[in-house]
Write an enzyme that holds these catalytic residues in place. Structure first.
Site, short mmCIF file in Angstrom:
data_model
loop_
_atom_site.label_atom_id
_atom_site.label_comp_id
_atom_site.label_asym_id
_atom_site.label_seq_id
_atom_site.Cartn_x
_atom_site.Cartn_y
_atom_site.Cartn_z
N SER A 69 0.85 -1.20 0.00
CA SER A 69 0.00 0.00 0.00
C SER A 69 0.87 1.24 0.00
CB SER A 69 -0.95 -0.01 1.20
OG SER A 69 -0.51 0.91 2.17
N LYS A 70 0.42 2.23 -0.75
CA LYS A 70 1.24 3.42 -0.92
C LYS A 70 1.40 4.16 0.41
CE LYS A 70 -0.03 4.08 -5.68
NZ LYS A 70 -0.62 4.93 -6.68
N ARG A 71 0.44 3.96 1.29
CA ARG A 71 0.49 4.70 2.54
C ARG A 71 1.44 4.01 3.53
NH1 ARG A 71 -2.50 4.51 6.82
NH2 ARG A 71 -3.88 2.97 5.91
N ARG A 72 1.26 2.70 3.67
CA ARG A 72 2.08 1.99 4.65
C ARG A 72 3.49 1.70 4.13
NH1 ARG A 72 -0.75 -2.75 5.18
NH2 ARG A 72 0.97 -3.62 6.35
#
Ligand code: GLU
Length: 453
Positions: free
Chosen positions: A244-247
């Site tokens: 995931s781009k966030r994590r």
């Protein structure tokens, strides 16, 4: 059904500029480039910028910057879909005239109601085709839908997943042109693949289920199908969840800021889903071109392992000529002049996994260490070292020799002698002690020891 068998090899990468280019897109670009170079073919860059709301000029720039940083140069393009809108509209009109597509006036609310009804009745949702027979054509807006032919098997060869077969009866009529008159991905992409004579469509696995739709569109337009597809596996986080781009901030240009070499990044990306069939893991671009083979790409997800990337980066750092290493380090060390960085490079080369490590190891050169307590033993050893070093020629080898003699004559261990010196001069982690000292001017190094005493 026509295919492009035996035409020259032409591949493409077709990113959407709807977010900065990440690890997955960079790997797709790399696999395309490796395949093209290996086969003596051409690599095209296409910008899929038909999503007006989400495409930005900045994200398009990131794509160019990311590919350039990695050295993944394109032979043709960029072809920007937003500059080819007339073409897609003409093709849509052609399909409507031939009865392969039709106008659909259904509102989002009506479509949502259809979908909910399907859910309630526990059947897979497919558009009802209401507008095929009874279109409310007085309404102001419409989309254009493809009329999926009944009872067809859509078959194709995928170089990674093997022979694929889809049943057209399970596929609802997809939208080709949106109500804003822009084409959808599933319409513009196959048109361009055909007209740009793409021989092999190499892309992420998430597009596998789009392939039958795209092939039906190509068939209806009377174009040639690509010779083959290759759907490359997803990239997963170490816990096997989707990256995931966030994590897992994985924007490709960020790796440059974190001190990774582009050649190490390319090496690592190549191993995300592919392996050479041997134990070898360190490859330059030329070797990858020689070895890369789509038939050795795995079907299962590829784990993104930062530890392994760090290791590969360290290996590439150790293979750099010293002058080149110094040049790569310089942007990370704006506090230091070129001459100091060049002198530091040999001391760093063995210890760094990233160029940022180099910055950490040298930060003592421009920041004085905080004072710390000395126990009596450490004080005695530091005092002796200071006195010996005051009489020593200021270069790594003489310093190393002087400290070694001192250590042996007093029967101290390496750590016993070196630790208080390092604490006094550098505070924390730094290059091997003789380099740590020699990189500072002699009077500065002695002054730091005296201050600690
Ligand atoms: N624009 C699509 C994407 O970014 C391209 C997929 C394809 O290669 O066909 O995923």
């Amino acid at each position: 059904m026509a295919t492009m068998a035996d035409r020259p090899v032409r591949v493409r990468m077709a990113p959407s500029p709807t977010g900065p280019i990440h690890v997955g897109s960079a790997r797709t670009a790399l696999f395309n480039v490796l395949f093209a170079r290996r086969q003596g073919g051409r690599f095209l860059l296409r910008i899929d910028d038909t999503d007006l709301e989400r495409s930005t000029a900045e994200d398009e720039r990131y794509i160019y910057e990311g590919l350039e940083w990695l050295g993944l140069n394109w032979d043709e393009g960029p072809v920007r879909q937003s500059e080819r809108l007339d073409l897609y509209r003409e093709q849509a009109a052609r399909l409507v005239a031939a009865g392969h597509a039709y106008r659909c006036y259904c509102t989002p609310e009506e479509l949502a109601a259809e979908r909910e009804a399907a859910q309630r009745e526990k059947r897979p949702y497919k558009y009802s085709r209401r507008c095929l027979t009874d279109p409310p054509s007085h309404r102001p807006t419409h989309v254009i839908r493809f009329l999926v032919p009944a009872g067809q098997k859509i078959e194709f060869e995928d170089l990674i997943r093997g022979h694929m077969s889809f049943d057209s009866d399970l596929i609802g009529d997809p939208v080709l042109v949106k109500s804003d008159a822009y084409p959808t991905y599933n319409f513009a992409s196959p048109i361009d693949d055909a007209l740009l004579e793409i021989s092999h469509v190499i892309r992420g696995e998430e597009h596998l289920s789009n392939t039958p739709v795209q092939l039906m569109v190509v068939d209806a337009l009377g174009y040639a199908r690509p010779q083959a597809t290759a759907h490359i596996p997803l990239i997963l986080a170490p816990d096997r969840t989707k990256l995931s781009k966030r994590r897992h901030p994985a924007l490709i240009t960020q790796f440059r800021e974190w001190g990774y070499l582009p050649e190490a990044m390319v090496n690592y990306l190549a191993l995300l889903g592919w392996n050479p069939g041997t134990e070898e893991e360190i490859f330059g671009m030329a070797q990858l071109v020689e070895r890369f083979d789509l038939s050795r790409v795995q079907q299962g997800g590829a784990i993104f392992d930062r530890e392994k990337l760090d290791w590969i980066n360290g290996e590439h750092i150790r293979r750099l000529p010293l002058a080149e290493l110094a040049a790569r380090l310089q942007p990370f060390l704006p506090e230091l002049g070129g001459e100091v960085v060049e002198r530091a490079a040999p001391a760093l080369q063995e210890r760094m996994r990233t160029l940022v490590d180099g910055r950490k190891l040298l930060s003592y050169l421009w920041t004085e260490p905080a004072p710390s307590e000395l126990d009596p033993g450490s004080r005695e050893r530091l005092q002796a070292a200071r006195d010996v070093l005051a009489e020593t020629e200021w270069a790594p080898e003489p310093i190393e020799r002087a400290l070694e003699q001192l250590r042996e004559s007093r029967g101290w261990s390496r750590t016993q002698l070196i630790k208080p010196i390092r604490t006094a001069v550098a505070g924390s982690d730094s290059p091997p002690i003789h380099h740590t000292l020699a990189l500072l001017p002699k009077d500065a190094a002695l002054a730091r020891m005296e201050r600690a005493l």
